[in-house]
Enzyme design. Structure first.
Site, PDB file in Angstrom:
ATOM      1  N   HIS A 191       0.751  -1.066   0.117  1.00 11.78           N
ATOM      2  CA  HIS A 191      -0.100   0.059   0.166  1.00 11.78           C
ATOM      3  C   HIS A 191       0.815   1.114   0.030  1.00 11.78           C
ATOM      4  O   HIS A 191       0.349   2.428  -0.301  1.00 11.78           O
ATOM      5  CB  HIS A 191      -0.743   0.041   1.270  1.00 11.78           C
ATOM      6  CG  HIS A 191      -1.944  -0.683   1.277  1.00 11.78           C
ATOM      7  ND1 HIS A 191      -2.979  -1.002   0.046  1.00 11.78           N
ATOM      8  CD2 HIS A 191      -2.338  -1.978   1.998  1.00 11.78           C
ATOM      9  CE1 HIS A 191      -3.595  -2.172   0.268  1.00 11.78           C
ATOM     10  NE2 HIS A 191      -3.703  -2.558   1.340  1.00 11.78           N
ATOM     11  N   ASP A 208      -2.710 -10.450  -2.279  1.00 11.35           N
ATOM     12  CA  ASP A 208      -3.589 -10.169  -1.045  1.00 11.35           C
ATOM     13  C   ASP A 208      -4.970  -9.854  -1.376  1.00 11.35           C
ATOM     14  O   ASP A 208      -5.283  -9.219  -2.534  1.00 11.35           O
ATOM     15  CB  ASP A 208      -2.760  -8.861  -0.808  1.00 11.35           C
ATOM     16  CG  ASP A 208      -2.991  -8.315   0.839  1.00 11.35           C
ATOM     17  OD1 ASP A 208      -2.151  -8.529   1.808  1.00 11.35           O
ATOM     18  OD2 ASP A 208      -4.135  -7.843   0.743  1.00 11.35           O
ATOM     19  N   HIS A 257      -6.519  -7.344  -0.621  1.00  6.09           N
ATOM     20  CA  HIS A 257      -6.471  -5.567  -0.659  1.00  6.09           C
ATOM     21  C   HIS A 257      -5.785  -5.308  -1.983  1.00  6.09           C
ATOM     22  O   HIS A 257      -4.562  -5.816  -2.242  1.00  6.09           O
ATOM     23  CB  HIS A 257      -6.270  -4.622   0.472  1.00  6.09           C
ATOM     24  CG  HIS A 257      -6.984  -5.094   1.665  1.00  6.09           C
ATOM     25  ND1 HIS A 257      -6.371  -6.112   2.694  1.00  6.09           N
ATOM     26  CD2 HIS A 257      -7.968  -4.966   1.975  1.00  6.09           C
ATOM     27  CE1 HIS A 257      -7.212  -6.411   3.537  1.00  6.09           C
ATOM     28  NE2 HIS A 257      -8.500  -5.543   3.180  1.00  6.09           N
ATOM     29  N   ASP A 286      -4.736 -12.783   3.603  1.00  7.75           N
ATOM     30  CA  ASP A 286      -5.910 -12.166   4.230  1.00  7.75           C
ATOM     31  C   ASP A 286      -7.194 -12.613   3.251  1.00  7.75           C
ATOM     32  O   ASP A 286      -8.113 -12.278   3.689  1.00  7.75           O
ATOM     33  CB  ASP A 286      -5.910 -10.751   4.393  1.00  7.75           C
ATOM     34  CG  ASP A 286      -5.168  -9.963   3.291  1.00  7.75           C
ATOM     35  OD1 ASP A 286      -4.742 -10.569   2.127  1.00  7.75           O
ATOM     36  OD2 ASP A 286      -4.909  -8.700   3.750  1.00  7.75           O
TER      37      ASP A 286
END
Length: 614
Positions: free
Chosen positions: A315, A351, A353, A442
């Site tokens: 991120h 991931d 996200h 995740d």
């Protein structure tokens, strides 16, 4: 002889002595008689007069003759405290009395193509005194008493195998880890533990120790801190196919903002992205390990590797730290690969996200192909970026491939289906010299933030699929994953796959079988089919290898809709809510448009007690 007398204001007396007995109940001695009583009996009579209803059923003889009474007792002063404990595995709060975590999570959501459309849930069920930090996912979730054969190998240390002392064989797997990364933690005490916590690494290391993998089958390397020059890479010139490309991993202001946190006890870049005085060093160690592992693998000193690092990085963009991430480890590894001689680098990010920071850094590069599989839900899932139409900019269209799931509950068949129809065809056509996996776990079953259903065996299979690229030169970098049992079992499965890749590849060659690992995958959800169709429609303009898959899938989908006409008009199911702290970080409708600007990151503001807020 005195008879027993019961009135409103009188004592009940038996025996001799002197006492006044009132018969009219108003305290007047209209018919009073004097009798002789002993001192003990007088005291007992006095106590009985002051007894409460609770005392009537007790033993009055155990009471003393103190003058204290209950007039000073105030029930409002009594504070009832409710004891609670947080699950070691998933951090969910539980109340005293429960010995197992009560958290329930979704396994499968309603889908178009599942034979049994139903909502299935499974409990976390982790024991209150879990041994997961000692034995990893091998520890029993039900009790401390478990039949675990613990490896006799000593625990891993980051100082055991310096890079210069690695064996000359190229068939081993290297692992990067340093205990100093465990010092990165949230200092401020809040009502709920932060999901990105040191226990994530401890659970993985415990699992590898218990399985006898690390140390034993893998080789650890010494960690070093990344330099400022490597972090900045300002206007670094790399000659690739006679084209000069200019890169910038992080801005100077961003690097200085991260370094500034060493002067404060506690800092926050966003409401969910914390730092303490050790965080900057942990971030430098993580980035340095990724750079060194990449160099070792590309130069042939190891066949592949796994970076067990934190804080995560995908991120973190050019100008901002966000989403638990400080430095972009995958981007630094990609540049290290190109510095070592790789012309083309593939980054696959699974991931849950979207890796908005990695996409930002390489959005204008046609030498780094970024592929991301993530929950998107039309921008309602954090960070809100990663739509299928985001394909790259500035002449690098097609070198950014986003596969955005439209709902949660996406599972094994959906991910493998996307790999078969999108990821592998594009990757094979791109033909990279080095492969990087941003391995967030995740999306694994049981994760408290991801809400998906990928199992360890599928993570291992996706790793095996990607190992057919770049001659097997591959680095796996840990990103997210916040259920300790899920992240430790998934990471262990991936490392086992890395260890077996060479044997599997040679066996395939000797048997004359295809090494592309692209067998037919059946049974994906209807939502996954729709997402893959959308991606194929967009990316087929840039990748010729997708044309056949697009035609095949369109025919299949049209035939399916003819048999199930209601599915074509079926309303989308509303997605789950975004975790509250994420909604405060960045407004999703503006993030993608402003992250290419030259805005400088805010510096942390330090309070008088040593904490800071950015």
């Amino acid at each position: 002889m005195i008879s027993e007398t019961i009135t409103e204001d009188c004592c009940l007396v038996n025996g001799g002595g002197i006492v006044r007995v009132c018969s009219n109940g108003n305290g007047n001695n209209s018919k009073g008689e004097e009798h002789e009583l002993s001192e003990v009996q007088i005291k007992k009579a006095k106590v009985q007069k002051e007894m409460t209803m609770q005392d009537i059923f007790g033993d009055a003889n155990e009471l003393d003759d103190d003058e204290e009474d209950d007039m000073e007792w105030d029930p409002l002063r009594e504070q009832v405290t409710i004891s609670k404990w947080f699950c070691t595995n998933c951090t969910i709060v539980n109340f005293e009395g429960a010995v197992h975590c009560h958290k329930w999570y979704l396994i499968h959501e309603l889908s178009y193509l599942h034979a049994n459309d139903s909502h299935c849930k499974q409990a976390c069920g982790e024991y209150k005194e879990s041994g997961i930090l000692e034995h990893g996912f091998f520890a029993s979730p039900e009790s401390l008493e478990a039949n675990i054969t613990v490896s006799t190998a000593k625990s891993v240390s980051s100082k055991e195998a310096p890079v210069s002392q690695l064996p000359a064989s190229t068939n081993h797997t290297v692992v990067g880890f340093d205990e100093r990364m465990l010092l990165h933690c949230e200092v401020e005490v809040k009502s709920h533990p932060h999901p990105e916590r040191p226990d994530r690494l401890l659970a993985i290391i415990a699992s590898l120790n218990t399985a006898g993998i690390l140390p034993g089958k893998c080789h650890p390397i010494t960690a070093r801190e990344i330099t400022h020059r490597e972090l900045l890479k300002v206007k670094a010139l790399v000659l690739i196919m006679c084209i000069i490309i200019m890169w910038q991993v992080h801005s100077l202001a961003h690097v200085e903002a991260v370094e500034l946190t060493e002067q404060a006890i506690s800092s926050y870049f966003t409401p969910d992205t914390y730092a303490n005085k050790h965080s900057a060093q942990a971030a430098r160690l993580a980035a340095g390990l990724c750079a060194d592992l990449t160099s070792e693998i590309y130069n042939g000193r190891a066949k592949n590797g796994f970076a067990l690092i934190r804080p995560p990085g995908h991120h973190a963009g050019v100008h901002q730290a966000m989403g638990f991430c400080l430095h972009n480890n995958a981007a630094i590894a990609a540049l290290a690969a190109q510095a070592a001689g790789a012309k083309k680098v593939l980054i696959v990010d699974w991931d849950v996200h979207h890796g908005n920071g990695t996409q930002e850094i390489f959005d204008g590069s046609n030498s780094v192909l970024y592929v991301s599989l993530h929950r998107h839900e039309c921008g309602r899932f954090y960070p809100g970026t990663g739509a299928s139409y985001e394909v790259g900019v500035k002449g690098a269209e097609g070198y950014c491939v986003n596969i955005p799931w439209m709902r949660g509950g996406v599972g094994d068949k959906d991910y493998l289906f996307a790999f078969q129809y999108v990821v592998l065809p594009i990757a094979l056509e791109f033909d990279p010299d080095f492969t990087i996996i941003s391995a967030g776990f995740d999306a694994a079953r049981g994760d408290p933030l991801g809400g998906c259903d990928v199992t360890p065996s599928s993570y291992a299979r996706m790793t095996q699929m990607l190992s057919t690229l770049a001659g097997g030169k591959m680095l796996v970098i840990l990103e997210g994953g916040y259920n300790l049992r899920s992240i430790s079992s998934s990471a262990t499965a991936v490392i086992k796959a890395l260890l077996l890749i060479f044997t599997w590849f040679i066996l395939k060659v000797l048997l004359g079988e295809s090494t592309e690992c692209c067998q037919d995958i059946g049974g994906p959800s209807g939502a996954a089919v729709q997402t893959v169709l959308e991606v194929l429609n967009i990316q087929s303009k840039y990748w010729k290898s997708l044309t056949a898959n697009l035609t095949k899938l369109q025919s299949f989908w049209e035939a399916y809709l003819l048999q199930h006409p209601k599915q074509g008009t079926k309303k989308k199911k509303k997605s789950g809510r975004v975790p509250p702290w994420w909604s405060m970080c960045y407004r999703k409708r503006l993030l993608y448009h402003v992250m290419y600007g030259r805005q400088l990151p805010r510096r942390p503001w330090h309070t008088e007690n040593g904490s800071s807020v950015i």
